[in-house]
Enzyme design. Sequence first.
Site, short mmCIF file in Angstrom:
data_model
loop_
_atom_site.label_atom_id
_atom_site.label_comp_id
_atom_site.label_asym_id
_atom_site.label_seq_id
_atom_site.Cartn_x
_atom_site.Cartn_y
_atom_site.Cartn_z
N VAL A 44 -6.50 2.37 10.50
CA VAL A 44 -5.46 3.29 10.03
C VAL A 44 -4.22 2.49 9.60
O VAL A 44 -3.62 2.73 8.54
CB VAL A 44 -5.10 4.33 11.11
CG1 VAL A 44 -3.98 5.23 10.63
CG2 VAL A 44 -6.32 5.16 11.50
N CYS A 45 -3.86 1.50 10.41
CA CYS A 45 -2.69 0.66 10.09
C CYS A 45 -2.90 -0.06 8.76
O CYS A 45 -1.95 -0.21 7.97
CB CYS A 45 -2.46 -0.38 11.19
SG CYS A 45 -2.15 0.33 12.81
N THR A 46 -4.12 -0.49 8.49
CA THR A 46 -4.41 -1.19 7.23
C THR A 46 -4.11 -0.27 6.05
O THR A 46 -3.48 -0.68 5.07
CB THR A 46 -5.89 -1.65 7.21
OG1 THR A 46 -6.09 -2.53 8.32
CG2 THR A 46 -6.24 -2.35 5.92
N LEU A 49 -0.08 0.34 5.80
CA LEU A 49 0.72 -0.75 5.21
C LEU A 49 0.34 -0.94 3.75
O LEU A 49 1.19 -1.26 2.92
CB LEU A 49 0.59 -2.03 6.04
CG LEU A 49 1.63 -2.02 7.17
CD1 LEU A 49 1.22 -1.17 8.33
CD2 LEU A 49 1.98 -3.42 7.61
#
Length: 212
Positions: A44-46, A49
Amino acid sequence: MSLRLGDTAPNFKAVTSKGDIDFYEFLGDSWGVLFSHPADFTPVCTTELGRTAQLQSEFDKRNVKVLAVSVDPVDKHLGWIGDINETQNTNVEFPLIADDDRTVSGLYDMIHPNASATATVRSVFVIGPDKKVKLTLTYPASTGRNFLEILRVIDSMQLTAKHSVATPADWNQGDDVIISTAIKTEDALKKFPKGVKEIKPYLRYTAQPAID
Ligand code: BEZ
């Protein structure tokens, strides 16, 4: 204690993927978005960002500096940025803070122990040119944020900082805006030459004034 709207955003020095920074110097006279993510090399973070990087020109247009933070070290950030660029077809240009000593997470209360003892949650702070906190958001680790919504709120805040208006539910750039209840209708007619539509004495619309 957690930061609330109108509080001064604390300054800090940090190691980032773009070198050492002083937060206030980094912001200068710009608006700022400081957002935390739980961990590098997570899916999810990928996407988050990557999406922020894709929207870099939209943040630039609005004079907004973006800064991400997690408790991972800088060498891990640098490795992960390569993956973000590759998988999200973008180029991350904003700095990622390596907050391994938890300085920034502590100042901004980004670790919520009942959600995770060690990782930062998905916090967002929008900071005005006066260094005051203008918006806070907190999302759980399992839900990626909507970065178009963050831009939309910045549009609203930049507009309402300049004009005596507020923006209604689901407002977007170009939609009609609400005239401040502090303005009498006879004054509103002079102030907003594009016209005043009165639905109720407390609910009056006008065409959106220019932000600049
Ligand atoms: C993610 O970014 O995919 C993620 C990070 C921490 C917990 C759960 C998901």
